[in-house]
Design an enzyme around this catalytic site. Structure first.
Site, mmCIF file in Angstrom:
data_model
loop_
_atom_site.group_PDB
_atom_site.id
_atom_site.type_symbol
_atom_site.label_atom_id
_atom_site.label_comp_id
_atom_site.label_asym_id
_atom_site.label_seq_id
_atom_site.Cartn_x
_atom_site.Cartn_y
_atom_site.Cartn_z
ATOM 1 C CB CYS A 6 -14.353 -4.577 11.795
ATOM 2 S SG CYS A 6 -15.354 -5.681 10.229
ATOM 3 C CG ASP A 66 -1.135 3.684 6.035
ATOM 4 O OD1 ASP A 66 -2.250 3.530 5.755
ATOM 5 O OD2 ASP A 66 -0.879 4.361 6.105
ATOM 6 C CD GLU A 116 -4.537 0.621 -3.446
ATOM 7 O OE1 GLU A 116 -5.575 0.789 -3.448
ATOM 8 O OE2 GLU A 116 -3.919 1.820 -3.192
ATOM 9 C CB CYS A 133 -15.718 -9.850 8.126
ATOM 10 S SG CYS A 133 -16.055 -8.552 8.544
ATOM 11 C CG ASP A 156 -1.617 1.387 1.172
ATOM 12 O OD1 ASP A 156 -2.428 1.808 0.416
ATOM 13 O OD2 ASP A 156 -1.782 1.878 2.456
ATOM 14 C CB CYS A 163 -15.480 -9.118 12.442
ATOM 15 S SG CYS A 163 -13.871 -8.566 11.434
ATOM 16 C CB CYS A 190 -13.456 -5.993 7.277
ATOM 17 S SG CYS A 190 -12.588 -6.639 8.898
HETATM 18 ZN ZN ZN Z 1 -14.475 -7.564 9.863
#
Ligand code: ZN
Length: 387
Positions: free
Chosen positions: A360, A370, A273, A344, A189, A363, A341
């Site tokens: 999150c 990052d 990316e 999940c 990243d 979850c 996330c």
């Molecule tokens: Zn999650």
């Protein structure tokens, strides 16, 4: 290690003075070659003895001490020693049955002189040969950055029979053997505050010296802008800017080469990316925010420097992975790597630029912004690269 030899041959344009000096060097190279060849030949046929390189080198030193051949000391000793080495190799090849008997050199053929490291200086893209004061002009046909980072082991100056001049930069590199497949995939990243965060959790900081050099550059640019156009002060300021620019480029190239080489050695697949660099820096300014772009709130580096670094980072990864036979997976830049996330798959509606960590809601996993993005890039990269 695999030794690789790369040669970059370019047209050169010596001044009349330089041409005359090089002409004398060629003459001395030819003379040393021919006299040595003659002595070797006679010795072999009269005494049946093979002459060693060391003996030829001692003979050269003795010639330089005679009145008749004292002029041999007026040119760089390096091309003279190199010609002895070449002749030694030529003889070895002849005795091994790989080559014909070495021939005498004629003044009408192509002429050349070989300069090893101690006999030339290549700095800021300028080449200066031993026994010369001014740089030798040549036309570089590759990227300027390549020239600036080039560390040739030898420089060959040649004049073809048609009168054209050439310089060949010979680069020997010891490439590590292709690493055994590590099976590892790394997601990268890219940011602004840190240069990059990896899916392993490591961060690669922006190099401080680059930051400092970039600041200097910006300062000199401002100073130049205040000077009267066409004035001597402006010219001086302009030189300072150019020098600062070069320093930034050098530092940046050095940092990027080390970083990309390290990544390529570590992983079979690297996922990044697909950055649109100007979008990224626009949103760093707070004007327009890309949906998935995880831009750091505070820019640590001069943006122009950063733009160039990110583009170059990708370019280096492209050619280094292709040379290593590994994969660079480029993930769609609209992919919301920061807001998803990685545990999940839950997608946040919003994540402000200043939020460095979040939990999150689905979850309950706690994420460093990052690191989470890098993990998502890794997962997306795996999908792009395939099994
Ligand atoms: Zn999650």
């Amino acid at each position: 290690m695999i030794s690789m030899r790369t040669a970059y041959k370019v047209r050169a344009y010596p001044t009349p003075e330089q041409a005359a000096q090089l002409g004398r060097t060629f003459g001395c190279v030819r003379l040393v070659w021919n006299k040595t060849l003659d002595a070797r030949h006679r010795r072999y046929h009269t005494e049946g003895r093979i002459t060693s390189y060391k003996e030829t080198d001692a003979q050269l030193a003795a010639w330089k001490r005679t009145d008749d051949l004292a002029f041999l000391s007026e040119v760089s000793s390096v091309p003279l020693q190199q010609t002895l080495r070449h002749q030694h190799t030529a003889y070895a090849s002849f005795f091994a049955g790989r080559a014909k008997y070495p021939r005498f050199k004629s003044r009408n053929g192509g002429q050349s002189a070989h300069y090893t490291r101690s006999a030339f200086k290549l700095r800021d893209g300028k080449l200066t040969l031993a026994k010369q004061t001014a740089p030798l002009e040549f036309v570089w046909s590759w990227e300027a950055d390549l020239l600036e980072s080039l560390t040739p082991t030898m420089v060959v100056v040649a004049r073809e029979p048609d009168g054209r001049w050439y310089v060949t930069f010979v680069v020997d590199t010891d490439e590590p053997e292709p690493a055994p497949r590590t099976g590892e995939t790394i997601g990268v990243d890219l940011g602004v505050k840190d240069f990059a965060t990896l899916s392993t959790g490591e961060t690669i900081a922006n190099p401080r010296h680059l930051d400092r050099k970039a600041r200097n550059l910006a300062r000199y640019q401002r100073q130049m802008a205040r000077k009267q156009r066409g004035s001597a002060n402006r010219r001086k300021a302009k030189k300072k800017v150019a020098r600062a620019h070069r320093k930034v480029r050098h530092a940046r190239q050095d940092f990027l080469h080390r970083t990309t080489t390290n990544l390529v050695h570590r992983a079979d697949t690297i996922a990044i990316e697909d950055l649109n660099v100007s979008d990224m820096t626009n949103s760093a300014r707070g004007t327009e925010q890309q949906p998935g772009r995880n831009v750091k709130a505070k820019a640590g580096l001069n943006r122009a420097v950063l733009d160039a670094a990110l583009g170059e980072f990708r370019r280096q990864l492209e050619y280094k992975t292709s040379r290593a036979g590994t994969t660079l997976a480029v993930v769609d830049r609209w992919y919301p790597s920061s807001k998803t996330c990685s545990a999940c798959g839950y997608l946040l509606e919003k994540l402000s630029l200043s939020t460095r960590a979040w939990t999150c809601p689905d979850c309950g996993t706690r994420h460093d912004r990052d690191h989470n993005a890098a993990k998502n890039i890794l997962a997306a990269g795996r999908a792009v690269a395939g099994p």
